[in-house]
Design an enzyme around this catalytic site. Structure first.
Site, PDB file in Angstrom:
ATOM      1  N   ARG A   1       4.784  -8.860  -3.213  1.00 31.23           N
ATOM      2  CA  ARG A   1       5.319  -8.030  -4.542  1.00 31.23           C
ATOM      3  C   ARG A   1       5.824  -6.889  -4.046  1.00 31.23           C
ATOM      4  O   ARG A   1       5.409  -6.325  -2.982  1.00 31.23           O
ATOM      5  CB  ARG A   1       4.292  -8.206  -5.268  1.00 31.23           C
ATOM      6  CG  ARG A   1       3.616  -9.598  -5.931  1.00 31.23           C
ATOM      7  CD  ARG A   1       4.381 -10.100  -7.047  1.00 31.23           C
ATOM      8  NE  ARG A   1       4.019 -11.480  -7.332  1.00 31.23           N
ATOM      9  CZ  ARG A   1       4.318 -11.792  -8.647  1.00 31.23           C
ATOM     10  NH1 ARG A   1       4.726 -11.033  -9.361  1.00 31.23           N
ATOM     11  NH2 ARG A   1       3.931 -13.213  -8.971  1.00 31.23           N
TER      12      ARG A   1
ATOM     13  N   SER B   1       5.269 -17.736 -14.382  1.00 29.10           N
ATOM     14  CA  SER B   1       5.269 -16.989 -13.250  1.00 29.10           C
ATOM     15  C   SER B   1       6.432 -17.329 -12.104  1.00 29.10           C
ATOM     16  O   SER B   1       6.235 -18.474 -11.743  1.00 29.10           O
ATOM     17  CB  SER B   1       4.012 -16.564 -12.570  1.00 29.10           C
ATOM     18  OG  SER B   1       3.041 -15.993 -13.593  1.00 29.10           O
TER      19      SER B   1
ATOM     20  N   ASP C   1       8.011  -8.633 -17.710  1.00 27.76           N
ATOM     21  CA  ASP C   1       6.823  -9.505 -17.646  1.00 27.76           C
ATOM     22  C   ASP C   1       6.102  -9.714 -18.991  1.00 27.76           C
ATOM     23  O   ASP C   1       5.685 -10.878 -19.352  1.00 27.76           O
ATOM     24  CB  ASP C   1       5.967  -9.088 -16.661  1.00 27.76           C
ATOM     25  CG  ASP C   1       4.901 -10.111 -16.240  1.00 27.76           C
ATOM     26  OD1 ASP C   1       5.278 -11.376 -16.136  1.00 27.76           O
ATOM     27  OD2 ASP C   1       3.537  -9.934 -16.093  1.00 27.76           O
TER      28      ASP C   1
ATOM     29  N   LYS D   1      -2.166  -8.880 -16.752  1.00 28.22           N
ATOM     30  CA  LYS D   1      -2.613 -10.340 -17.276  1.00 28.22           C
ATOM     31  C   LYS D   1      -3.773 -10.334 -18.064  1.00 28.22           C
ATOM     32  O   LYS D   1      -4.173 -11.004 -19.208  1.00 28.22           O
ATOM     33  CB  LYS D   1      -2.555 -11.496 -16.054  1.00 28.22           C
ATOM     34  CG  LYS D   1      -1.492 -11.360 -15.333  1.00 28.22           C
ATOM     35  CD  LYS D   1      -0.235 -11.680 -16.145  1.00 28.22           C
ATOM     36  CE  LYS D   1       0.937 -11.893 -15.012  1.00 28.22           C
ATOM     37  NZ  LYS D   1       2.234 -12.296 -15.545  1.00 28.22           N
TER      38      LYS D   1
ATOM     39  N   TYR E   1      -5.916  -8.394  -5.604  1.00 24.65           N
ATOM     40  CA  TYR E   1      -4.595  -8.619  -5.521  1.00 24.65           C
ATOM     41  C   TYR E   1      -4.090  -8.915  -6.953  1.00 24.65           C
ATOM     42  O   TYR E   1      -4.759  -9.526  -7.605  1.00 24.65           O
ATOM     43  CB  TYR E   1      -4.177  -9.946  -4.965  1.00 24.65           C
ATOM     44  CG  TYR E   1      -3.008 -10.103  -4.243  1.00 24.65           C
ATOM     45  CD1 TYR E   1      -2.522  -9.339  -3.229  1.00 24.65           C
ATOM     46  CD2 TYR E   1      -1.703 -10.620  -5.138  1.00 24.65           C
ATOM     47  CE1 TYR E   1      -1.081  -9.212  -2.734  1.00 24.65           C
ATOM     48  CE2 TYR E   1      -0.660 -10.855  -4.769  1.00 24.65           C
ATOM     49  CZ  TYR E   1      -0.025 -10.132  -3.648  1.00 24.65           C
ATOM     50  OH  TYR E   1       1.114 -10.238  -3.103  1.00 24.65           O
TER      51      TYR E   1
END
Ligand code: SAT
Ligand code: MN
Length: 578
Positions: A365, A248, A273, A206, A197
């Site tokens: 998402r 987040s 982001d 990230k 995920y």
């Protein structure tokens, strides 16, 4: 290490049935999409061309911070905010997990670039994965490229951690209870096991662009930040760029794609982001968005809150863990005022309006190319990036921090960034709603000692550089009845307008001990009571005194010696004014 040696080594370790080197072509995407459909991982969406609907295993729905490690050679280099294990010990843990972990599966090799084409700031990575869902997502989120011989790249190894014995049937969403998201900052490697995920598995995001990226940035003198980038054009046609950090799931995507409520103002989106920022020869700070797509939170996204996101996801989008309507479209909480009468929820169960359970997972998402955003800024492709005039720091706080506050100078602004606290959201596992410190919204993403990170930010201010102005914002302030005071979304234009004018010295403000708040925020046609309006900007001395004390003890208990002395001075100075 050459790419060839890397691939051969991982193939030997993981023992896949076959190896597929990805070329990022449309044909490849279609073939994998078909495979994922056959396996039951996802289904095509009739109402949205080129789009797919996936459901994850209910145990694999968010980033796993407790299993995320920064394995630097020295523990002190990972710092107090990261999990650490000695690299050699960690390899001893990982090796047996990865040994033969791709049995019965295909090993995909994804060569990719983070950053615009031909940019000196672009960096390369190779992700090896045994998940076709990850390949398809990476095609949207990164640029799949050929990596030239001799170019540096970040090695990423990802496995869902579910080898298949001969004859064993696969499940729609393979994963493992055991999860490890491990970063080796010195050798620039990422090893991810057990989850399929989001940020756990799409390693460019990230893991590379923030955790490894921040370490590279520290070494090379630039910034890898958890920030959106937007272009703001005034009715007079002047344009400025703003970068903004929020934890987040605090509305970064909504702000990045904001549809202005004020006539004549225009927002364009560069990124939602992550920002990589470097000082240019002219002494200004320039930002590129290393990503190619958005991995946005679905719940709360609607034609009211974010029409540009809604238009972006009409086609060629992957939806994960949202709900499905009877006629084969997607739905999530907040998409429409009244939910459909009947849905299939994110777990695949039938759901009826009024049910106590959420139909879409709170961290469900959409994954979509940034090029599909109607207000995508073509300047986002500029190799040199866009010049940043203002940096915003925000959290989700029901009380204390004002709607907007301009910092007096760079160091105090940096301290505002370090002081971000936010109520916990669903983007990571854990108790939602509780307040936690999240300096620079980087707590889960800083790949080295965060005390050094603060100092790195302070050290950026140098002669010959024009530093962006720093602002703190908080859209989430509540009144005594527990209601949000500020309408947010498109109305945030009013705050952006004030910021824009401050940058041009065209707007007055009122001085408080910690910065400047608006005197005259444009609130025409907004229905906010005078009492509520005043409370948006009130700096409560008693509460701020407490906050300063709390910050001092948090910082000194957490970072000890590595906490910059400069911050202590500023905190003492602030307190002396309260
Ligand atoms: O880390 S993810 O990319 O899955 C989501 C987030 O925390 O922003
Ligand atoms: Mn994020």
């Amino acid at each position: 290490m050459s790419a060839k040696d890397f691939i051969t080594g991982i193939k030997e370790l993981c023992a896949p049935d076959s190896v597929h080197i990805c070329d990022g072509s449309e044909g490849e995407f279609q073939a994998l999409a078909k495979l994922l459909e056959e396996k039951g991982t996802w289904q095509p969406l009739k109402k949205r061309p080129g789009s797919f609907y996936a459901r994850s295993d209910p145990s694999d729905v968010a980033r796993v911070e407790a299993s995320t490690y920064i394995c630097s050679a020295k523990e002190s280099d990972a710092g107090p905010t990261n999990n650490w294990k000695d690299p050699i010990e960690m390899i001893a843990v990982l090796e047996p997990l990865f040994r033969n972990c791709m049995k019965g599966r295909t090993m995909y090799v994804i060569p990719y670039a983070m950053g615009p084409k031909d940019s000196p700031y672009t960096k390369f990575g190779i992700e090896i994965t045994d998940s076709a869902y990850v390949v398809c997502s990476m095609k949207i989120m990164a640029r799949i490229v050929k990596i030239e011989e001799g170019k540096d790249f970040v090695c990423g190894i990802h496995s869902v951690g579910m080898p298949l014995e001969k004859g064993q049937e696969d499940v729609p969403w393979p994963c493992n209870k055991v999860k490890y998201i491990v970063h080796f900052p010195e050798s620039r490697e990422i090893w991810s096991y057990g989850s399929g995920y989001g940020g756990n598995a799409l390693l460019g995001k990230k893991c590379f662009a923030l955790r490894i990226g921040s370490k590279i940035a520290k070494d090379e003198g630039w910034l890898a930040e958890h920030m959106l980038i937007l272009g703001l054009t005034s009715p007079e046609g002047e344009k400025k760029y703003i970068a903004a950090a929020f934890p987040s799931s605090c509305g970064k995507t909504n702000l990045a794609m904001l549809q202005p409520s004020l006539k004549g103002w225009k927002v364009e989106c560069v990124g939602d982001d992550i920002a990589w920022m470097h000082f240019g020869k002219d002494g200004r700070l320039y930002a590129v968005n290393p990503e190619n797509g958005f991995f946005g939170v679905a719940p709360g996204t609607s034609m009211d809150s974010n029409p540009n996101a809604m238009k972006s996801i009409e086609k060629n989008t992957i939806f994960t863990n949202v709900a499905l309507t009877q006629d084969g479209d997607v739905w999530w909480e907040g998409m429409t005022k009244v939910p459909p009468e009947e849905l299939t929820d994110w777990k695949g169960k039938s759901w009826k309006r009024g049910s106590a359970e959420k139909a879409a997972h709170p961290n469900s998402r959409f994954t979509v190319s940034k090029k599909q955003c109607p207000i995508y800024d073509p300047a986002g492709e500029k190799p040199e990036g866009v010049p940043i005039d203002a940096i915003l720091f925000g959290g989700r706080r029901a009380s204390l921090t004002p709607l907007v506050l301009e910092s007096f100078n760079w160091s105090e602004g940096v301290l505002l960034g370090a002081s971000i606290s936010s109520e916990i959201t669903a983007a990571s596992e854990g108790a939602q709603g509780a307040l936690r410190h999240d300096p620079f919204a980087m707590l889960p993403f800083c790949g080295y000692n965060m005390g050094d990170y603060f100092q790195h930010w302070l050290d950026l201010e140098q002669p010959g550089r024009s530093m962006p102005k720093i602002f703190a914002v908080n859209w989430f302030r509540k009144n005594s009845q527990g209601k949000y005071i500020w309408p947010g979304y498109g109305e945030n234009t009013r705050v952006l307008k004030w910021i824009f004018n401050r940058l041009e010295n065209r707007e007055d403000g009122s001085k408080t001990p910690i910065g400047i708040v608006p005197k005259n925020l444009d609130v025409t046609e907004l229905n906010i009571s005078k009492e509520d309006m005043d409370s948006l900007f009130v700096i409560d001395s008693t509460k701020y005194n407490q906050e300063c004390l709390e910050l001092k003890s948090y910082f000194s208990e957490t970072f000890g010696e590595r906490f910059p002395k400069k911050f202590v001075q500023i905190l003492l100075n602030w307190q002396s004014h309260f």
